[in-house]
Design a protein around this motif. Structure first.
Motif, PDB file in Angstrom:
ATOM      1  N   ALA A 200      -0.933  -7.396  -3.120  1.00 56.50           N
ATOM      2  CA  ALA A 200       0.283  -6.593  -3.349  1.00 56.50           C
ATOM      3  C   ALA A 200      -0.023  -5.231  -4.240  1.00 56.50           C
ATOM      4  O   ALA A 200       0.328  -4.253  -3.566  1.00 56.50           O
ATOM      5  N   PHE A 201      -0.656  -5.480  -5.382  1.00 54.34           N
ATOM      6  CA  PHE A 201      -0.949  -4.277  -5.961  1.00 54.34           C
ATOM      7  C   PHE A 201      -1.842  -3.204  -5.198  1.00 54.34           C
ATOM      8  O   PHE A 201      -1.899  -2.074  -5.539  1.00 54.34           O
ATOM      9  N   ALA A 202      -2.854  -3.752  -4.412  1.00 52.09           N
ATOM     10  CA  ALA A 202      -3.655  -3.028  -3.794  1.00 52.09           C
ATOM     11  C   ALA A 202      -3.017  -2.031  -2.867  1.00 52.09           C
ATOM     12  O   ALA A 202      -3.452  -1.032  -2.461  1.00 52.09           O
ATOM     13  N   LEU A 203      -1.951  -2.656  -2.288  1.00 48.47           N
ATOM     14  CA  LEU A 203      -1.084  -1.819  -1.452  1.00 48.47           C
ATOM     15  C   LEU A 203      -0.037  -1.107  -1.621  1.00 48.47           C
ATOM     16  O   LEU A 203       0.664  -0.153  -1.231  1.00 48.47           O
ATOM     17  N   ALA A 204       0.538  -1.177  -2.764  1.00 49.83           N
ATOM     18  CA  ALA A 204       1.653  -0.662  -3.484  1.00 49.83           C
ATOM     19  C   ALA A 204       1.619   0.749  -3.432  1.00 49.83           C
ATOM     20  O   ALA A 204       0.600   1.439  -4.000  1.00 49.83           O
ATOM     21  N   ALA A 205       2.523   1.249  -3.147  1.00 46.71           N
ATOM     22  CA  ALA A 205       2.894   2.906  -3.050  1.00 46.71           C
ATOM     23  C   ALA A 205       3.990   3.061  -3.680  1.00 46.71           C
ATOM     24  O   ALA A 205       4.707   2.704  -4.556  1.00 46.71           O
ATOM     25  N   GLY A 206       4.745   4.431  -3.327  1.00 47.73           N
ATOM     26  CA  GLY A 206       5.627   4.914  -3.821  1.00 47.73           C
ATOM     27  C   GLY A 206       6.932   4.027  -3.991  1.00 47.73           C
ATOM     28  O   GLY A 206       7.812   4.102  -5.090  1.00 47.73           O
ATOM     29  N   SER A 207       7.533   3.206  -2.883  1.00 50.91           N
ATOM     30  CA  SER A 207       8.593   2.290  -3.031  1.00 50.91           C
ATOM     31  C   SER A 207       8.383   1.454  -4.232  1.00 50.91           C
ATOM     32  O   SER A 207       9.117   1.095  -5.074  1.00 50.91           O
ATOM     33  N   PHE A 208       7.251   0.851  -4.288  1.00 52.49           N
ATOM     34  CA  PHE A 208       6.948  -0.150  -5.544  1.00 52.49           C
ATOM     35  C   PHE A 208       6.952   0.530  -6.783  1.00 52.49           C
ATOM     36  O   PHE A 208       7.785   0.126  -7.868  1.00 52.49           O
ATOM     37  N   ARG A 209       6.140   1.689  -6.740  1.00 53.35           N
ATOM     38  CA  ARG A 209       6.004   2.441  -7.968  1.00 53.35           C
ATOM     39  C   ARG A 209       7.316   2.760  -8.656  1.00 53.35           C
ATOM     40  O   ARG A 209       7.623   2.608  -9.853  1.00 53.35           O
TER      41      ARG A 209
ATOM     42  N   MET B 116       0.114   3.959   4.158  1.00 47.30           N
ATOM     43  CA  MET B 116       1.050   3.327   2.950  1.00 47.30           C
ATOM     44  C   MET B 116       1.672   4.582   2.376  1.00 47.30           C
ATOM     45  O   MET B 116       1.626   5.000   1.230  1.00 47.30           O
ATOM     46  N   ALA B 175       2.177  -8.620   1.641  1.00 47.28           N
ATOM     47  CA  ALA B 175       2.191  -7.863   0.898  1.00 47.28           C
ATOM     48  C   ALA B 175       2.987  -6.769   1.025  1.00 47.28           C
ATOM     49  O   ALA B 175       3.985  -6.500   0.167  1.00 47.28           O
ATOM     50  N   ILE B 179       5.726  -5.584  -1.435  1.00 47.18           N
ATOM     51  CA  ILE B 179       6.089  -4.003  -2.274  1.00 47.18           C
ATOM     52  C   ILE B 179       6.779  -2.863  -1.292  1.00 47.18           C
ATOM     53  O   ILE B 179       6.688  -1.899  -1.815  1.00 47.18           O
ATOM     54  N   ARG B 213      16.100   5.366  -4.860  1.00 43.54           N
ATOM     55  CA  ARG B 213      15.548   6.373  -4.109  1.00 43.54           C
ATOM     56  C   ARG B 213      15.192   6.102  -2.493  1.00 43.54           C
ATOM     57  O   ARG B 213      15.921   6.622  -1.627  1.00 43.54           O
ATOM     58  N   VAL B 214      14.751   4.965  -2.389  1.00 41.52           N
ATOM     59  CA  VAL B 214      14.517   4.471  -1.054  1.00 41.52           C
ATOM     60  C   VAL B 214      15.748   4.269  -0.271  1.00 41.52           C
ATOM     61  O   VAL B 214      15.631   4.064   1.169  1.00 41.52           O
ATOM     62  N   ARG B 268       4.302  -5.424 -14.433  1.00 39.71           N
ATOM     63  CA  ARG B 268       4.056  -3.878 -14.220  1.00 39.71           C
ATOM     64  C   ARG B 268       2.918  -3.441 -14.713  1.00 39.71           C
ATOM     65  O   ARG B 268       2.074  -2.595 -14.329  1.00 39.71           O
ATOM     66  N   TYR B 271      -0.151  -4.334 -12.856  1.00 45.99           N
ATOM     67  CA  TYR B 271      -0.267  -3.079 -11.697  1.00 45.99           C
ATOM     68  C   TYR B 271      -0.852  -1.915 -12.175  1.00 45.99           C
ATOM     69  O   TYR B 271      -1.485  -1.061 -11.592  1.00 45.99           O
ATOM     70  N   PHE B 274      -4.406  -2.132 -12.501  1.00 46.86           N
ATOM     71  CA  PHE B 274      -5.026  -2.748 -11.480  1.00 46.86           C
ATOM     72  C   PHE B 274      -6.419  -1.921 -11.017  1.00 46.86           C
ATOM     73  O   PHE B 274      -6.132  -0.735 -10.986  1.00 46.86           O
ATOM     74  N   ARG B 276      -9.375  -0.033  -9.078  1.00 49.96           N
ATOM     75  CA  ARG B 276      -9.359   0.526  -7.753  1.00 49.96           C
ATOM     76  C   ARG B 276     -10.885   0.926  -7.705  1.00 49.96           C
ATOM     77  O   ARG B 276     -11.227   2.205  -7.620  1.00 49.96           O
TER      78      ARG B 276
END
Lengths: 314, 314
Positions: A200-209, B116, B175, B179, B213-214, B268, B271, B274, B276
């Motif tokens: 999950a964290f590897a893919l997390a982008a805008g909507s999760f952030r 993503m 995932a 997310i 927002r989303v 959080r 995250y 995390f 990279r």
């Protein structure tokens, strides 16, 4: 103007009021923040009696900027040393503060306030004179409030760059549960749910952030505001859980999330188009001024420059 | 390189690949986007047969960028006219696309993909050559994938400015539910809950704005991705509802939201920290390369420059 508590909000207020030309001074229990504030050229002290004595002598507006748990003891000291001063606060839950102020016998000169701003950080060092710029700052219009004190609090908020939203304390607290306390708990639930999912964290982008941003807030601060507004927050949790359970069941039964998605989208669009007209037609102190302001605030009206009132003829 | 579908993602991809020096051409069913793309100097056509015939002649990598419901019919046309082309997609749910591709007999040359990224807007006009810059772009490492096609898809993602995250389609979908799809439904629930409360929009500030927002995303797009991943999304809804119900009960019984707030904050923070790291140690096509990439991606590793492989010796 006298700020009691120099954390993020109180510290920002001391900076903003000073920048706006106020003779502003502050108190903080911890000496470290006082030292940092003084070193930065601000007027701060850790001697509460001295600060309150000075506030009484200067007839200063006192701003309560300490966390809820510290409030009763502080109010007792004010009642002792500076009972005649005009009083406001910057706390996120208005009903509980009003109760504490009333219990301390200080209601007559009290007008609650709440700048709707903040960051994920806390403490004097995180403060910023521009924190309030453009933010809504609620000024309470409960039945008891005094027109003269109300004018002072309105002016302080405007001078710090905020727009003033007049609201009753009880309505503020219900709304705050919906737009501030509930979003914190949804963010916590989202972060915790995703935290259990590999990748999950590897893919997390805008909507999760964005959806978890406020979960970065210090847990103590989140708890303090949520727990002080428990009744309203429970109602909002119930509504959200019902909506999510409905979506879950609709997904299981007929593969659709249409109802929730369409209702949520419609609400967000209404929010984006919510009107923010200038509030211009009320004179503070005229008959029914409190109810008139509450009604205008409910409809979205905001005060961008000082209303006419006792010390400001139209 | 051939893009089928010139909406937000497909249109951005045509722009990004062209900017990166690819001989890129696109197809769209609606003539308006084709006219706009052509007027802007891009190579676009609304004649599917002509586009697929050209893709076959040039042995182009075909990118599926149409919504899920349009996919089966499009795949049937590809199987007819360009069955030998390497194939990828940019859809947010990987299992359902893989099933459709398999049903069309096109699995051997297919490697799923998912940049993503996205915005609340849609359509050709909303596209942007920089949309993919810095975003994670999942490239699938399912058991069947061909090393040569995988290299092509990885290169396309890197050339568009993305970082590549290798992942299995099923793990991606779990995932993504956590997310991406869950955050959308939480945002809808938050917007709808607050929409019923007088004064809420008048007071709404950062936490509400970010938290919803989303919910501004077009309902059809939200439904399409949520409903195509229904099973995983149900699991995530169940987890979140359980957490929120626990918080609700704890608030009612002992006035505390400590458990949820502390767990959410801890997640959080994990995250934010995390890791990279660069994925550098795998050669595409070597024994067990797919499992090695899946494992590295799960741990947070990303590909920032082309891995060695069949056409790129170490």
């Amino acid at each position: 103007m006298c700020v009691l508590g120099l954390g993020l909000i109180g510290g920002s207020l001391l900076r903003a009021a000073t920048a706006a030309g106020y003779r502003a001074f502050g108190y903080n229990r911890g000496t470290e923040s006082v030292r940092a504030a003084t070193a930065a050229g601000f007027d701060a002290d850790d001697d509460l009696t001295a600060v309150l004595t000075r506030a009484a002598a200067e007839d200063a507006l006192i701003v309560l900027a300490v966390p809820m748990p510290a409030l009763p003891a502080l109010l007792a000291r004010i009642a002792e040393t500076a009972p005649g001063c005009a009083l406001t606060d910057v706390t996120s839950v208005k009903g509980a503060v009003l109760d504490a102020v009333t219990a301390a016998g200080l209601r007559d000169r009290f007008v609650g306030g709440h700048p709707m701003t903040g960051t994920a950080h806390s403490g004097w060092e995180a403060g910023d004179a521009r924190l309030f710029a453009g933010a809504p700052w609620v000024v309470a219009v409960d039945e008891h409030v005094d027109a003269g004190v109300w004018m002072s609090v309105m002016r302080l908020a405007l001078d710090c760059g905020s727009v003033v939203v007049p609201a009753r304390s009880d309505e503020h607290d219900t709304a705050a549960a919906a737009i501030s306390h509930l979003p914190h708990l949804l963010a916590e639930a989202l972060a915790d749910t995703a935290g259990e999912v590999p990748l999950a964290f590897a893919l997390a982008a805008g909507s999760f952030r964005d959806g978890t941003r406020v979960a970065a807030t210090a847990p103590d601060l989140v708890r303090a505001m949520c727990e002080a507004n428990a009744g309203n927050l429970r109602d909002m949790l119930d509504r959200s859980i019902k909506l999510l359970t409905g979506a879950r069941d609709a997904l299981a039964e007929h593969g659709s999330v249409a109802e929730l998605v369409e209702a949520g989208h419609a609400a967000r669009v209404r929010y984006e188009n919510f009107p923010r007209p200038d509030l211009l037609t009320v004179t503070v102190g005229e008959p029914d001024w409190r109810a008139a302001l509450a009604s205008a605030g409910r409809g979205g009206a905001v005060i961008r420059s000082a209303l006419p009132g006792p010390d400001n003829p139209r």
